[in-house]
Design a protein around this motif. Structure first.
Motif, short mmCIF file in Angstrom:
data_model
loop_
_atom_site.label_atom_id
_atom_site.label_comp_id
_atom_site.label_asym_id
_atom_site.label_seq_id
_atom_site.Cartn_x
_atom_site.Cartn_y
_atom_site.Cartn_z
N LEU A 218 -8.71 -6.85 12.10
CA LEU A 218 -9.35 -5.65 11.57
C LEU A 218 -8.30 -4.59 11.22
N LEU A 219 -7.41 -4.30 12.16
CA LEU A 219 -6.38 -3.28 11.94
C LEU A 219 -5.42 -3.68 10.83
N ALA A 220 -4.99 -4.94 10.85
CA ALA A 220 -4.00 -5.39 9.88
C ALA A 220 -4.56 -5.39 8.46
N VAL A 221 -5.78 -5.86 8.30
CA VAL A 221 -6.37 -5.93 6.96
C VAL A 221 -6.66 -4.53 6.41
N LEU A 222 -7.14 -3.64 7.27
CA LEU A 222 -7.36 -2.26 6.83
C LEU A 222 -6.05 -1.62 6.37
N ALA A 223 -5.00 -1.82 7.16
CA ALA A 223 -3.70 -1.24 6.81
C ALA A 223 -3.16 -1.83 5.52
N LEU A 224 -3.32 -3.14 5.35
CA LEU A 224 -2.85 -3.79 4.12
C LEU A 224 -3.63 -3.25 2.92
N GLY A 225 -4.94 -3.12 3.08
CA GLY A 225 -5.75 -2.64 1.97
C GLY A 225 -5.37 -1.24 1.53
N TRP A 226 -5.32 -0.32 2.49
CA TRP A 226 -5.03 1.07 2.15
C TRP A 226 -3.54 1.31 1.89
N GLY A 227 -2.70 0.39 2.35
CA GLY A 227 -1.27 0.54 2.10
C GLY A 227 -0.80 -0.11 0.82
N TYR A 228 -1.25 -1.34 0.58
CA TYR A 228 -0.73 -2.10 -0.55
C TYR A 228 -1.58 -1.98 -1.81
N TYR A 229 -2.89 -1.92 -1.66
CA TYR A 229 -3.77 -1.90 -2.83
C TYR A 229 -4.12 -0.48 -3.29
N THR A 230 -3.31 0.46 -2.86
CA THR A 230 -3.36 1.84 -3.34
C THR A 230 -1.92 2.22 -3.72
N PRO A 231 -1.69 3.38 -4.29
CA PRO A 231 -0.31 3.78 -4.61
C PRO A 231 0.54 4.14 -3.39
N TYR A 232 -0.03 4.06 -2.20
CA TYR A 232 0.65 4.53 -0.99
C TYR A 232 2.02 3.87 -0.79
N ALA A 233 2.07 2.54 -0.76
CA ALA A 233 3.34 1.84 -0.49
C ALA A 233 4.37 2.12 -1.58
N ALA A 234 3.92 2.18 -2.82
CA ALA A 234 4.85 2.45 -3.93
C ALA A 234 5.47 3.84 -3.79
N ARG A 235 4.63 4.82 -3.51
CA ARG A 235 5.14 6.19 -3.41
C ARG A 235 5.98 6.40 -2.16
N MET A 236 5.54 5.83 -1.05
CA MET A 236 6.30 5.98 0.19
C MET A 236 7.65 5.27 0.11
N SER A 237 7.67 4.07 -0.47
CA SER A 237 8.94 3.35 -0.58
C SER A 237 9.89 4.10 -1.51
N ASN A 238 9.37 4.66 -2.60
CA ASN A 238 10.22 5.47 -3.49
C ASN A 238 10.80 6.67 -2.75
N PHE A 239 9.95 7.33 -1.98
CA PHE A 239 10.40 8.51 -1.23
C PHE A 239 11.47 8.13 -0.22
N LEU A 240 11.25 7.06 0.53
CA LEU A 240 12.21 6.65 1.56
C LEU A 240 13.50 6.13 0.94
N LEU A 241 13.41 5.49 -0.21
CA LEU A 241 14.61 5.03 -0.90
C LEU A 241 15.49 6.21 -1.29
N ARG A 242 14.88 7.23 -1.83
CA ARG A 242 15.65 8.42 -2.22
C ARG A 242 16.20 9.14 -1.00
N LEU A 243 15.37 9.24 0.02
CA LEU A 243 15.78 9.97 1.23
C LEU A 243 16.97 9.32 1.91
N THR A 244 16.99 7.99 1.94
CA THR A 244 18.03 7.27 2.68
C THR A 244 19.19 6.80 1.81
N HIS A 245 19.13 7.10 0.52
CA HIS A 245 20.19 6.63 -0.38
C HIS A 245 21.59 7.03 0.08
N PRO A 246 21.82 8.29 0.49
CA PRO A 246 23.17 8.66 0.96
C PRO A 246 23.60 7.86 2.18
N LEU A 247 22.65 7.58 3.08
CA LEU A 247 22.99 6.80 4.27
C LEU A 247 23.41 5.39 3.91
#
Length: 270
Positions: A218-247
């Motif tokens: 239940l928890l895993a499928v809900l997280a996958l649905g709201w994380g992957y099948y929405t813009p969430y993962a795309a936007r968060m990964s972009n944000f984290l990529l930019r944030l950690t680029h200097p590191l």
């Protein structure tokens, strides 16, 4: 950085709805008295077959006792991380950093969902003790290794076993990696490890099967649905990529670390 198409920047309503309906169906089946009866019958059968041999088979006992220690969870986590960021396995070398941050963002989302669901579980009085605390004749590994329980936190019982937190993390990893697997072999390895690493809690009696195949799924499928099948993962990964680029740019100058695909990834930032 990495392939911007790895995660979708739009809503996939059809699959999002499916990822919400499946958990609701599982929960409904679990709450249905007849469904609960079938779950308990299956879970007790499973527990007896996995747990009873601990009393007579020393090898079986030692294997699962070690696998039930908290430090072993760290080993499992490192294996999962290693396969996730291994270049040109499931993900191409240039994609592993985005994949890592995408998975991390979905995992964080699942923690939030878990916290909210826990409040519902407490409110509705759905919580229960683990089978090792309920069923007569259960073999407690802590009785055989009392020192391990005190020093290494041997996990063989729980007074709040629903849902299976340990299983939910493994399942979200399995779903994520399985979704991107590029061959049948990769898919089988991913899910073989997922199921194998779920076993220690079931053998020890720290969780019922339903804690995993109902609560964990239940928890895993809900997280996958709201994380992957929405813009969430795309936007968060972009944000984290930019944030950690200097590191990561700094890490490219460090021995050993600079050879890792997750560090060497060199695609352009969006």
């Amino acid at each position: 950085m990495n392939n911007p198409g790895l995660f979708q920047a739009r809503w996939n309503l059809g699959k999002l709805v499916l990822c919400n309906l499946l958990p609701l169906a599982l929960l409904g089946f679990w709450l249905w008295p007849t469904g609960q009866m079938y779950c308990l019958m299956f879970d007790e059968w499973l527990f007896r077959h996995l747990n009873t041999p601990l009393a007579t088979n020393s090898t079986w006992l030692h294997i699962w006792a070690v696998a039930s220690l908290r430090p072993f969870d760290i080993v499992v986590g490192l294996i999962m991380l290693g396969l996730l960021i291994r270049g040109d396995w499931v993900f191409k070398a240039v994609d592993v950093r985005r994949a890592f941050f995408g998975f991390l963002s979905i995992l964080i989302l699942m923690v939030v969902i878990r916290a909210l669901f826990s409040k519902l579980v407490a409110l509705m009085n759905w919580q229960h003790n683990s089978p090792s605390m309920v069923l007569e004749g259960a073999v407690h590994m802590s009785d055989y290794f009392p020192g391990w329980e005190k020093t290494w936190e041997l996990k063989d019982r729980s007074s709040q076993s629903f849902p299976g937190d340990h299983a939910s993390v493994l399942l979200i990893w399995g779903l994520f990696m399985g979704m991107f697997s590029r061959s049948v072999g990769q898919f089988l390895i991913v899910w073989g490890l997922t199921l194998l690493f779920m076993m220690p809690r079931l053998v020890a009696g720290a969780h019922w099967g339903q804690d995993d195949y109902i609560g964990g799924v239940l928890l895993a499928v809900l997280a996958l649905g709201w994380g992957y099948y929405t813009p969430y993962a795309a936007r968060m990964s972009n944000f984290l990529l930019r944030l950690t680029h200097p590191l990561f740019k700094l890490m490219t100058r460090m021995p050993v670390l600079s050879r890792m695909s997750v560090v060497r990834s060199s695609s352009l930032l969006r």
